[in-house]
Scaffold this motif. Sequence first.
Motif, mmCIF file in Angstrom:
data_model
loop_
_atom_site.group_PDB
_atom_site.id
_atom_site.type_symbol
_atom_site.label_atom_id
_atom_site.label_comp_id
_atom_site.label_asym_id
_atom_site.label_seq_id
_atom_site.Cartn_x
_atom_site.Cartn_y
_atom_site.Cartn_z
ATOM 1 N N VAL A 105 1.180 -1.446 2.058
ATOM 2 C CA VAL A 105 2.231 -0.478 2.373
ATOM 3 C C VAL A 105 2.785 -0.883 3.732
ATOM 4 C CG1 VAL A 105 2.778 1.943 2.828
ATOM 5 C CG2 VAL A 105 1.123 1.342 1.035
ATOM 6 N N VAL A 106 3.976 -1.456 3.753
ATOM 7 C CA VAL A 106 4.444 -2.140 4.952
ATOM 8 C C VAL A 106 4.945 -1.181 6.027
ATOM 9 C CG1 VAL A 106 4.994 -4.223 3.667
ATOM 10 C CG2 VAL A 106 6.763 -2.504 3.995
ATOM 11 N N ASN A 107 5.261 0.075 5.663
ATOM 12 C CA ASN A 107 5.623 1.049 6.700
ATOM 13 C C ASN A 107 4.429 1.924 7.048
ATOM 14 O OD1 ASN A 107 5.750 2.282 4.161
ATOM 15 N ND2 ASN A 107 7.355 3.719 4.757
ATOM 16 N N ASN A 108 3.247 1.345 6.941
ATOM 17 C CA ASN A 108 2.001 2.055 7.226
ATOM 18 C C ASN A 108 1.971 2.651 8.629
ATOM 19 O OD1 ASN A 108 -0.904 2.715 7.003
ATOM 20 N ND2 ASN A 108 -1.197 0.948 8.343
ATOM 21 N N VAL A 109 2.337 1.862 9.638
ATOM 22 C CA VAL A 109 2.251 2.325 11.022
ATOM 23 C C VAL A 109 3.166 3.522 11.249
ATOM 24 C CG1 VAL A 109 2.662 1.683 13.418
ATOM 25 C CG2 VAL A 109 1.572 0.045 11.875
ATOM 26 N N GLU A 110 4.394 3.423 10.766
ATOM 27 C CA GLU A 110 5.339 4.518 10.957
ATOM 28 C C GLU A 110 4.870 5.788 10.255
ATOM 29 O OE1 GLU A 110 7.944 0.762 10.426
ATOM 30 O OE2 GLU A 110 5.915 1.440 9.965
ATOM 31 N N LEU A 111 4.380 5.649 9.028
ATOM 32 C CA LEU A 111 3.936 6.817 8.275
ATOM 33 C C LEU A 111 2.717 7.470 8.925
ATOM 34 C CD1 LEU A 111 4.383 5.654 4.565
ATOM 35 C CD2 LEU A 111 5.730 7.367 5.805
ATOM 36 N N ARG A 112 1.791 6.667 9.438
ATOM 37 C CA ARG A 112 0.611 7.241 10.094
ATOM 38 C C ARG A 112 1.031 8.129 11.270
ATOM 39 N NH1 ARG A 112 -2.110 4.047 12.796
ATOM 40 N NH2 ARG A 112 -4.107 5.143 12.831
ATOM 41 N N LEU A 113 2.005 7.662 12.043
ATOM 42 C CA LEU A 113 2.492 8.459 13.167
ATOM 43 C C LEU A 113 3.133 9.757 12.687
ATOM 44 C CD1 LEU A 113 4.051 5.607 15.362
ATOM 45 C CD2 LEU A 113 1.908 6.841 15.769
ATOM 46 N N GLU A 114 3.875 9.681 11.592
ATOM 47 C CA GLU A 114 4.479 10.893 11.035
ATOM 48 C C GLU A 114 3.405 11.877 10.582
ATOM 49 O OE1 GLU A 114 7.230 10.000 7.914
ATOM 50 O OE2 GLU A 114 8.308 8.489 9.103
ATOM 51 N N PHE A 115 2.387 11.360 9.909
ATOM 52 C CA PHE A 115 1.333 12.240 9.380
ATOM 53 C C PHE A 115 0.581 12.926 10.522
ATOM 54 C CE2 PHE A 115 1.123 9.113 5.613
ATOM 55 C CZ PHE A 115 2.182 9.749 5.004
ATOM 56 N N MET A 116 0.287 12.179 11.570
ATOM 57 C CA MET A 116 -0.410 12.770 12.709
ATOM 58 C C MET A 116 0.467 13.827 13.389
ATOM 59 S SD MET A 116 -2.625 9.642 14.410
ATOM 60 C CE MET A 116 -1.395 8.348 14.292
ATOM 61 N N ALA A 117 1.771 13.549 13.487
ATOM 62 C CA ALA A 117 2.686 14.529 14.082
ATOM 63 C C ALA A 117 2.774 15.794 13.241
ATOM 64 C CB ALA A 117 4.072 13.910 14.244
ATOM 65 N N GLU A 118 2.536 15.650 11.932
ATOM 66 C CA GLU A 118 2.576 16.803 11.026
ATOM 67 C C GLU A 118 1.239 17.545 10.973
ATOM 68 O OE1 GLU A 118 4.013 15.435 7.217
ATOM 69 O OE2 GLU A 118 5.706 14.387 8.153
ATOM 70 N N GLY A 119 0.264 17.076 11.743
ATOM 71 C CA GLY A 119 -1.015 17.763 11.828
ATOM 72 C C GLY A 119 -2.065 17.309 10.849
ATOM 73 N N MET A 120 -1.818 16.221 10.134
ATOM 74 C CA MET A 120 -2.819 15.715 9.195
ATOM 75 C C MET A 120 -3.943 15.010 9.953
ATOM 76 S SD MET A 120 -0.587 14.188 6.049
ATOM 77 C CE MET A 120 0.937 14.962 5.505
ATOM 78 N N ALA A 267 4.388 -14.290 -1.790
ATOM 79 C CA ALA A 267 5.477 -14.485 -0.830
ATOM 80 C C ALA A 267 6.301 -13.207 -0.712
ATOM 81 C CB ALA A 267 6.368 -15.656 -1.257
ATOM 82 N N ARG A 268 6.544 -12.561 -1.831
ATOM 83 C CA ARG A 268 7.296 -11.299 -1.830
ATOM 84 C C ARG A 268 6.562 -10.243 -1.011
ATOM 85 N NH1 ARG A 268 7.679 -11.103 -6.904
ATOM 86 N NH2 ARG A 268 9.791 -11.968 -7.090
ATOM 87 N N GLU A 269 5.260 -10.131 -1.225
ATOM 88 C CA GLU A 269 4.468 -9.149 -0.487
ATOM 89 C C GLU A 269 4.434 -9.477 1.002
ATOM 90 O OE1 GLU A 269 0.629 -8.743 -2.263
ATOM 91 O OE2 GLU A 269 1.419 -8.245 -4.246
ATOM 92 N N LEU A 270 4.351 -10.764 1.339
ATOM 93 C CA LEU A 270 4.304 -11.168 2.740
ATOM 94 C C LEU A 270 5.601 -10.827 3.459
ATOM 95 C CD1 LEU A 270 2.992 -12.676 5.126
ATOM 96 C CD2 LEU A 270 4.020 -14.769 4.231
ATOM 97 N N ILE A 271 6.728 -11.109 2.840
ATOM 98 C CA ILE A 271 8.016 -10.830 3.482
ATOM 99 C C ILE A 271 8.158 -9.335 3.736
ATOM 100 C CG2 ILE A 271 10.519 -10.911 3.183
ATOM 101 C CD1 ILE A 271 10.005 -13.517 1.503
ATOM 102 N N HIS A 272 7.748 -8.527 2.759
ATOM 103 C CA HIS A 272 7.793 -7.078 2.961
ATOM 104 C C HIS A 272 6.886 -6.660 4.117
ATOM 105 C CE1 HIS A 272 9.139 -6.360 -1.471
ATOM 106 N NE2 HIS A 272 10.151 -6.644 -0.686
ATOM 107 N N LEU A 273 5.701 -7.253 4.200
ATOM 108 C CA LEU A 273 4.772 -6.898 5.268
ATOM 109 C C LEU A 273 5.312 -7.305 6.632
ATOM 110 C CD1 LEU A 273 1.027 -6.882 5.408
ATOM 111 C CD2 LEU A 273 2.171 -8.317 7.071
ATOM 112 N N LEU A 274 5.867 -8.499 6.732
ATOM 113 C CA LEU A 274 6.418 -8.951 8.002
ATOM 114 C C LEU A 274 7.575 -8.060 8.451
ATOM 115 C CD1 LEU A 274 6.349 -12.816 7.431
ATOM 116 C CD2 LEU A 274 4.864 -11.503 8.947
ATOM 117 N N ASP A 275 8.362 -7.581 7.490
ATOM 118 C CA ASP A 275 9.452 -6.666 7.822
ATOM 119 C C ASP A 275 8.929 -5.394 8.490
ATOM 120 O OD1 ASP A 275 11.657 -8.141 7.019
ATOM 121 O OD2 ASP A 275 11.626 -7.373 4.971
ATOM 122 N N GLY A 276 7.727 -4.966 8.088
ATOM 123 C CA GLY A 276 7.174 -3.727 8.620
ATOM 124 C C GLY A 276 6.156 -3.904 9.717
#
Length: 595
Positions: A105-120, A267-276
């Motif tokens: 899940v390449v937007n993992n870092v961003e989502l974790r911050l959102e979840f913590m801000a939401e009190g999870m 390669a597809r998975e890597l490019i998505h991961l590098l983007d995030g």
Amino acid sequence: MCGIFGYVTNKEEALGPILIAAAERLTYRGYDSVGAATLNSGKIDLRKDVGKVDSVAAKYNIAEMRGQRGITQLRWATFGEPSQVNSQPHLDSNGDMVGAHNGNVVNNVELRLEFMAEGMTVRSQNDGETCVHAVERYISRGYEFIDAIRLAYGDLEGDYAFVIGRANDDKLYAFKKGSGMVIGIGDGFTCLSSDLPSILPLTREVIRPQDGEIVTLWADRVEVRSVKDGKIIQRIPETVTESMDAVQKGGYPHFMLKEIHEQAQVARELIHLLDGSPDVQPLVEKMKNARHLYLIGCGTSYHAAAVGSVYIAQLAGLTAIPVLAPQFIAQYAPAVGYEDVGIFVSQSGETKDVLNALEAAEKRGMACFGLANVVGSTLTKATSFCLPLCCGYEISVPATKTFTNQVVTFLYLAYRLAGKDTSELLRIPELMEQTIEMVGPQIEAIAKDINEWNDMYCLGYGATYPIALEGALKLKEITYAHCEGMLSTEFKHGPLSAVSKGFPIVFVAGPNDVPLIISGINEVKVRGARTITIAEEDARLRANGDDLVVIPKSDAQISALLGVLPLQLLSYHMSVLRGFDPDFPRNLSKTLTVD
């Protein structure tokens, strides 16, 4: 690569042995951590840790786990180092749900911050936990479970397959986007897995969900729905007849051939991961401001570094020095300092020569970064940070998908250094698939024609020069023939004397280098050589050479990457024709941990 398995039955039973056996059948995918969860009478029993299946199962008495539903997962670390807390499965904030995933899940870092801000309650750095919280977010807002999954699917970016269950429920839910998932239907149970090996001993009646589909599993039935509109999709089960060995190899005769065909997807998975990835931009800034930039590796990893140096020069106008790790110690380490940057490249992250070079560089204060496939390896821990290759486990000793993902990473970094739009790279996976399909039969025929030769050359220029080196290495590794990779313009400086009638010489031609390659072709043809050219369609190359192996049109950088695929296939087919096992060539090891 990871592997997930889920099991649903209509009564409480000993699920531990079932989960352990399923996990063991997924170990060929590669892993660093193991976990299992059972759900029964409103309670969730979760046990997990770093280690092998047998050791973790013994340490936590997984065999004694009971329930009506169970989940097990083998983790190959990408987000978060291998640790007990990062192991899967994961709980939601209140411990009412448990889930596990395969993929990234390449937007993992961003989502974790959102979840913590939401009190999870976010316990780990792992993106498997992010999948659980993505569903929890909408359950806590009052949505029904299917609708919560549909909304979570829209939040999760990347390629993954995911299974989740609730304590007070009689079902498991699963959905996929990009990664593999198979559903099994048995007598009194249903199950799901990342792929077939963990299912076949239980049942041979399967359903294969597609991307954008949600599967609900009861003990006696399954239901498939569309993520887009929630409507039921009718799917008729199929009966699997292949053997377990064939299934583990994906129906291919050898792991090497399977892994060649997996290159587009990883390669597809890597490019998505590098983007995030939050690590890419800091690395790009370090590279851009370095006094001297070194790309350091051994063998195949060195070849990838050499391709990367050409990319960085051509696209970003920067000098990157590719160097073999032992030579770095003698030639460059005494002169480096704090203003210099090194990227240390290793598939395993344990290559002793690379670690020795890293130690020498760190003593001089050089900024050191890594590129490796195994998160948690020595290299990933010893460098400032290390970009993952996202290839999963590569079983065959000859590197294929790890090489191409190293090259893709360097191309991605070159794009970022040049300020180019990296979305252009999303066409690479499709071009790789087209290449394999286009060249397959012709390469197999050429392999038969030249198989009697035990000496040959593979020549390239610019970005295709290190591709030629890599192709020659593959031929040496698994055919045991001597194939020398060389800069095409160097051939006339001595090796030309080796040419005799029928002598096979392979050229890898970039689209901008055709006139130069034509000179090389004619230089050897007039002396009787059999020329095989890997290039985009070009009438001049057809007129001047013997065989033209056509790859899709792209650009100078991507064309070089595509050029290695026919060479991988050529080495594979010649190895098989000679009666050798391409997966396990003599005298070689996957990980070199000695000087």
